[in-house]
Design a protein around this motif. Sequence first.
Motif, mmCIF file in Angstrom:
data_model
loop_
_atom_site.group_PDB
_atom_site.id
_atom_site.type_symbol
_atom_site.label_atom_id
_atom_site.label_comp_id
_atom_site.label_asym_id
_atom_site.label_seq_id
_atom_site.Cartn_x
_atom_site.Cartn_y
_atom_site.Cartn_z
ATOM 1 N N TRP A 31 -7.996 22.056 -0.066
ATOM 2 C CA TRP A 31 -8.096 21.107 1.024
ATOM 3 C C TRP A 31 -6.843 20.252 1.061
ATOM 4 O O TRP A 31 -6.021 20.290 0.146
ATOM 5 C CB TRP A 31 -9.345 20.237 0.888
ATOM 6 C CG TRP A 31 -9.364 19.361 -0.326
ATOM 7 C CD1 TRP A 31 -8.945 18.063 -0.410
ATOM 8 C CD2 TRP A 31 -9.797 19.708 -1.646
ATOM 9 N NE1 TRP A 31 -9.095 17.594 -1.691
ATOM 10 C CE2 TRP A 31 -9.622 18.588 -2.478
ATOM 11 C CE3 TRP A 31 -10.324 20.870 -2.218
ATOM 12 C CZ2 TRP A 31 -9.937 18.577 -3.827
ATOM 13 C CZ3 TRP A 31 -10.631 20.854 -3.564
ATOM 14 C CH2 TRP A 31 -10.453 19.728 -4.342
ATOM 15 N N MET A 32 -6.692 19.494 2.135
ATOM 16 C CA MET A 32 -5.581 18.564 2.265
ATOM 17 C C MET A 32 -6.146 17.167 1.980
ATOM 18 O O MET A 32 -7.013 16.679 2.696
ATOM 19 C CB MET A 32 -4.977 18.639 3.666
ATOM 20 C CG MET A 32 -3.668 17.910 3.802
ATOM 21 S SD MET A 32 -2.331 18.509 2.744
ATOM 22 C CE MET A 32 -1.863 20.013 3.534
ATOM 23 N N GLY B 149 0.819 -1.200 0.000
ATOM 24 C CA GLY B 149 0.000 0.000 0.000
ATOM 25 C C GLY B 149 0.854 1.252 0.000
ATOM 26 O O GLY B 149 2.073 1.205 0.157
ATOM 27 N N ARG B 150 0.173 2.376 -0.165
ATOM 28 C CA ARG B 150 0.846 3.680 -0.171
ATOM 29 C C ARG B 150 -0.105 4.698 0.441
ATOM 30 O O ARG B 150 -1.248 4.811 0.018
ATOM 31 C CB ARG B 150 1.221 4.080 -1.587
ATOM 32 C CG ARG B 150 1.934 5.405 -1.687
ATOM 33 C CD ARG B 150 2.460 5.661 -3.095
ATOM 34 N NE ARG B 150 3.453 4.692 -3.506
ATOM 35 C CZ ARG B 150 4.750 4.739 -3.203
ATOM 36 N NH1 ARG B 150 5.221 5.716 -2.476
ATOM 37 N NH2 ARG B 150 5.578 3.816 -3.624
ATOM 38 N N LEU B 151 0.383 5.434 1.437
ATOM 39 C CA LEU B 151 -0.371 6.510 2.063
ATOM 40 C C LEU B 151 0.188 7.820 1.521
ATOM 41 O O LEU B 151 1.391 8.064 1.615
ATOM 42 C CB LEU B 151 -0.223 6.445 3.582
ATOM 43 C CG LEU B 151 -1.035 7.447 4.390
ATOM 44 C CD1 LEU B 151 -1.494 6.788 5.690
ATOM 45 C CD2 LEU B 151 -0.242 8.685 4.704
ATOM 46 N N HIS B 152 -0.677 8.631 0.941
ATOM 47 C CA HIS B 152 -0.236 9.863 0.293
ATOM 48 C C HIS B 152 -1.120 11.007 0.781
ATOM 49 O O HIS B 152 -2.335 10.991 0.561
ATOM 50 C CB HIS B 152 -0.347 9.691 -1.222
ATOM 51 C CG HIS B 152 0.259 10.780 -2.023
ATOM 52 N ND1 HIS B 152 0.049 10.910 -3.371
ATOM 53 C CD2 HIS B 152 1.079 11.802 -1.691
ATOM 54 C CE1 HIS B 152 0.707 11.964 -3.819
ATOM 55 N NE2 HIS B 152 1.329 12.513 -2.818
ATOM 56 N N GLY B 153 -0.533 11.985 1.463
ATOM 57 C CA GLY B 153 -1.237 13.190 1.891
ATOM 58 C C GLY B 153 -0.655 14.378 1.160
ATOM 59 O O GLY B 153 0.563 14.537 1.119
ATOM 60 N N TYR B 154 -1.513 15.220 0.590
ATOM 61 C CA TYR B 154 -1.017 16.307 -0.242
ATOM 62 C C TYR B 154 -2.078 17.409 -0.367
ATOM 63 O O TYR B 154 -3.273 17.153 -0.229
ATOM 64 C CB TYR B 154 -0.641 15.792 -1.630
ATOM 65 C CG TYR B 154 -1.757 15.036 -2.323
ATOM 66 C CD1 TYR B 154 -2.597 15.660 -3.227
ATOM 67 C CD2 TYR B 154 -1.977 13.691 -2.046
ATOM 68 C CE1 TYR B 154 -3.623 14.973 -3.844
ATOM 69 C CE2 TYR B 154 -3.001 12.993 -2.662
ATOM 70 C CZ TYR B 154 -3.822 13.638 -3.570
ATOM 71 O OH TYR B 154 -4.843 12.946 -4.172
ATOM 72 N N PRO B 155 -1.637 18.641 -0.640
ATOM 73 C CA PRO B 155 -2.590 19.736 -0.850
ATOM 74 C C PRO B 155 -3.263 19.600 -2.213
ATOM 75 O O PRO B 155 -2.639 19.158 -3.176
ATOM 76 C CB PRO B 155 -1.728 20.990 -0.776
ATOM 77 C CG PRO B 155 -0.347 20.536 -1.083
ATOM 78 C CD PRO B 155 -0.253 19.101 -0.680
ATOM 79 N N GLU B 156 -4.529 19.966 -2.268
ATOM 80 C CA GLU B 156 -5.307 19.870 -3.504
ATOM 81 C C GLU B 156 -6.220 21.090 -3.581
ATOM 82 O O GLU B 156 -6.595 21.651 -2.545
ATOM 83 C CB GLU B 156 -6.125 18.591 -3.473
ATOM 84 C CG GLU B 156 -6.850 18.252 -4.757
ATOM 85 C CD GLU B 156 -5.916 17.865 -5.874
ATOM 86 O OE1 GLU B 156 -5.667 18.718 -6.738
ATOM 87 O OE2 GLU B 156 -5.450 16.722 -5.894
ATOM 88 N N SER B 157 -6.564 21.498 -4.775
ATOM 89 C CA SER B 157 -7.497 22.614 -4.913
ATOM 90 C C SER B 157 -8.189 22.538 -6.266
ATOM 91 O O SER B 157 -7.701 21.906 -7.203
ATOM 92 C CB SER B 157 -6.780 23.953 -4.770
ATOM 93 O OG SER B 157 -5.851 24.123 -5.807
#
Length: 161
Positions: free
Chosen positions: A60-61, A46-54
């Motif tokens: 949002w994050m 698996g892969r956990l990916h947190g990033y800013p988006e708009s």
Amino acid sequence: MKHAKIRRRMLASGLGLVVALVMALLSAAPASASTDTPFGKGNCSGRLHGYPESDQSGAWMQLTVSSGCNANENGLRQIQTELQYYGIRSDNSRVEFVGPTTGNYLVKGAPGAHSMVAQAGAPATGFAQYCASGKVYYSGLSGDPSGGGVLTQYSGVVCWS
């Protein structure tokens, strides 16, 4: 002679300005941060990916946990992902976006699918740090003759700011 001195002074002041700008850019905190954390091993991961988006509606994050098994895992019945996602304010108070207290934390993949993606969003402002974890359950793996084997992989808690 006067022109040469003026040019040297202009060049020196221009160079000083460039150095100051570069130093300011290097010392400034990044406008946004993210994490990209792989977990698991073998035929499934698996892969956990947190990033800013708009988009046009705002910013949002974003949290995305992707998981899957390769074709060697025949007999895989279903993948389920348990998410926990929260923000920590500057006063160290915690706000849960997705998790056991919100009741919306278990995402089920399509039966028989070898991969899935679980996503959640959070406000882009008001938090000093974001933390998340993903626990993925792969059921019906080929190593168990009854087809009831469950492989569990956990990302651990990952925080970013």
